[in-house]
Design an enzyme around this catalytic site. Structure first.
Site, PDB file in Angstrom:
ATOM      1  N   THR A  86       0.846  -1.191   0.000  1.00 28.26           N
ATOM      2  CA  THR A  86       0.000   0.000   0.000  1.00 28.26           C
ATOM      3  C   THR A  86       0.887   1.248   0.000  1.00 28.26           C
ATOM      4  O   THR A  86       1.911   1.287   0.681  1.00 28.26           O
ATOM      5  CB  THR A  86      -0.900   0.024   1.250  1.00 28.26           C
ATOM      6  OG1 THR A  86      -1.537  -1.249   1.376  1.00 28.26           O
ATOM      7  CG2 THR A  86      -1.953   1.111   1.145  1.00 28.26           C
ATOM      8  N   THR A  87       0.479   2.258  -0.749  1.00 26.71           N
ATOM      9  CA  THR A  87       1.235   3.512  -0.791  1.00 26.71           C
ATOM     10  C   THR A  87       0.503   4.579   0.022  1.00 26.71           C
ATOM     11  O   THR A  87      -0.547   4.342   0.591  1.00 26.71           O
ATOM     12  CB  THR A  87       1.425   3.982  -2.238  1.00 26.71           C
ATOM     13  OG1 THR A  87       0.140   4.132  -2.866  1.00 26.71           O
ATOM     14  CG2 THR A  87       2.253   2.982  -3.035  1.00 26.71           C
ATOM     15  N   ALA A 111       7.435   1.522  -3.644  1.00 30.27           N
ATOM     16  CA  ALA A 111       6.395   2.299  -4.318  1.00 30.27           C
ATOM     17  C   ALA A 111       5.774   1.469  -5.435  1.00 30.27           C
ATOM     18  O   ALA A 111       4.604   1.637  -5.778  1.00 30.27           O
ATOM     19  CB  ALA A 111       6.981   3.592  -4.884  1.00 30.27           C
ATOM     20  N   ASN A 112       6.555   0.538  -5.974  1.00 32.37           N
ATOM     21  CA  ASN A 112       6.079  -0.310  -7.060  1.00 32.37           C
ATOM     22  C   ASN A 112       6.912  -1.594  -7.052  1.00 32.37           C
ATOM     23  O   ASN A 112       8.137  -1.531  -6.995  1.00 32.37           O
ATOM     24  CB  ASN A 112       6.222   0.423  -8.394  1.00 32.37           C
ATOM     25  CG  ASN A 112       5.512  -0.272  -9.523  1.00 32.37           C
ATOM     26  OD1 ASN A 112       5.701  -1.461  -9.757  1.00 32.37           O
ATOM     27  ND2 ASN A 112       4.682   0.469 -10.242  1.00 32.37           N
ATOM     28  N   HIS A 145      -3.465   6.119 -14.081  1.00 34.36           N
ATOM     29  CA  HIS A 145      -3.889   4.861 -13.481  1.00 34.36           C
ATOM     30  C   HIS A 145      -5.406   4.709 -13.620  1.00 34.36           C
ATOM     31  O   HIS A 145      -6.111   5.667 -13.931  1.00 34.36           O
ATOM     32  CB  HIS A 145      -3.505   4.797 -11.997  1.00 34.36           C
ATOM     33  CG  HIS A 145      -2.094   4.376 -11.758  1.00 34.36           C
ATOM     34  ND1 HIS A 145      -1.048   5.271 -11.724  1.00 34.36           N
ATOM     35  CD2 HIS A 145      -1.545   3.150 -11.548  1.00 34.36           C
ATOM     36  CE1 HIS A 145       0.080   4.618 -11.497  1.00 34.36           C
ATOM     37  NE2 HIS A 145      -0.192   3.327 -11.391  1.00 34.36           N
ATOM     38  N   LYS A 149      -8.068   3.656  -8.306  1.00 36.25           N
ATOM     39  CA  LYS A 149      -6.895   3.905  -7.467  1.00 36.25           C
ATOM     40  C   LYS A 149      -7.197   5.012  -6.467  1.00 36.25           C
ATOM     41  O   LYS A 149      -7.731   6.064  -6.823  1.00 36.25           O
ATOM     42  CB  LYS A 149      -5.685   4.281  -8.331  1.00 36.25           C
ATOM     43  CG  LYS A 149      -4.391   4.381  -7.535  1.00 36.25           C
ATOM     44  CD  LYS A 149      -3.184   4.430  -8.449  1.00 36.25           C
ATOM     45  CE  LYS A 149      -1.883   4.583  -7.662  1.00 36.25           C
ATOM     46  NZ  LYS A 149      -1.685   3.468  -6.694  1.00 36.25           N
TER      47      LYS A 149
END
Length: 258
Positions: A86-87, A111-112, A145, A149
Site C-alpha cells: 500500500t502507498t 512504491a512499485n 492509473h 486507485k
C-alpha cells in the site's frame, strides 16, 4: 513459505495466484469486504492475532492508504516479516523504521513491485544526470492509473520524481497540484490522470526549445506487481532464515537489485 494476505481484492487474488505458482501456501486471507476472505475483519489487532494463529511466515499487505498505518503498527510486534504494498504512508517512514528497530522485526516496502518499474527508476536517474548538464532542458513527469486507485499521485510517480530531483540539481521542489501561475524554475511538476482500467503508465519529459525526449514505462497488467510482492516476501524470509539479512531493518527493492 506460509503467507498471510491482508487485502483480498483483485490484487490480493493475483498475489495468491502468484504465490501458489511459486510453491508457497497462503494460510490466511484478510479483508472486511471480500466475501471469500477467511478473516472478514478490518480491525488491525484482530488481524494480527489471526495471522499469528495461522502460522504465517510472511505477511503481504495491500489494502488502502486509510488503513495501512494502523495495520503496520499492529503487525510489527508480531515479528513476522512484513511486505507492504500500500502507498500513501511514507511520511511516517521515520517513525515506522524506529518501531521496526525497537521490535526487532522487519518490513519491506516499495512504491512499485514491478521489476520493469525498478529498472525504469535507474534509467530515469541516469537520463536526468546526463540531461541536467544542458540548461536548455526542463523536466516534468506524468502518470495515469485506473479510476479505482485511491491515491494521487501514485507512489511510483513520487519515487520517479525523487530519482529526477536527486540527479537534476535545478529541481528542488515537487508540485503535484495544478499551476495557477507560471511555475518556478526549481519546481518539478508531477501530474496525474485517473481513467478507466489503466494498470499504470509513467512518463518523464525532458523538453527543450529544439526537441523533447520522453521516457515511458507502461504496465500491461497488474500481475507483475503481484509477482514482485511475492518475490520480495520470499527474499525477506529466506534472507532472515539464512542470516544474510538482519532483524530490526527496513528493506526496499534497492536491496534486492543492489
Amino acid at each position: 513459505m506460509k503467507i498471510a494476505l491482508v487485502g483480498y481484492g483483485k490484487m490480493g487474488h493475483m498475489i495468491e495466484t502468484a504465490a501458489v505458482k511459486r510453491g508457497n501456501q497462503v494460510v490466511v486471507t484478510c479483508d472486511p469486504f471480500a466475501p471469500d476472505a477467511t478473516v472478514k475483519s478490518g480491525d488491525p489487532a484482530e488481524l494480527a492475532s489471526k495471522i499469528i494463529e495461522s502460522g504465517a511466515e510472511g505477511i503481504i499487505e495491500f489494502t488502502h492508504p486509510d488503513s495501512v498505518m494502523n495495520n503496520i503498527k499492529a503487525f510489527i510486534p508480531t515479528n513476522i516479516p512484513l511486505v507492504v504494498g500500500t502507498t500513501g504512508w511514507l511520511g511516517n517512514l521515520e517513525q515506522v523504521s524506529k518501531d521496526v528497530a525497537a521490535a526487532g522485526s522487519n518490513l519491506f516496502y516499495a512504491a512499485n513491485y514491478s521489476v520493469g518499474v525498478n529498472l525504469f527508476y535507474r534509467v530515469v536517474a541516469e537520463a536526468a544526470k546526463l540531461i541536467s548538464a544542458y540548461d536548455e532542458y526542463d523536466v516534468a513527469t506524468w502518470e495515469a492509473h485506473h479510476n479505482q486507485k485511491a491515491d494521487s499521485p501514485s507512489g511510483t510517480a513520487l519515487e520517479i520524481a525523487r530519482q529526477v530531483m536527486a540527479n537534476f540539481p535545478s529541481k528542488t521542489e515537487i508540485v503535484t497540484d495544478a499551476f495557477y501561475s507560471r511555475p518556478q524554475k526549481n519546481q518539478l511538476h508531477v501530474s496525474s490522470t485517473r481513467v478507466g482500467s489503466v494498470p499504470g503508465t509513467h512518463t518523464v519529459f525532458f523538453d527543450s526549445p529544439a526537441d523533447t525526449i520522453e521516457l515511458t514505462h507502461t504496465a500491461r497488467s497488474r500481475e507483475g506487481f503481484a509477482l514482485g510482492a511475492v518475490v520480495a516476501c520470499e527474499w525477506l524470509f529466506n534472507g532472515l532464515k539464512d542470516g544474510k539479512l538482519a532483524k530490526g531493518n527496513v528493506y526496499t527493492m534497492n536491496d534486492i537489485f543492489g
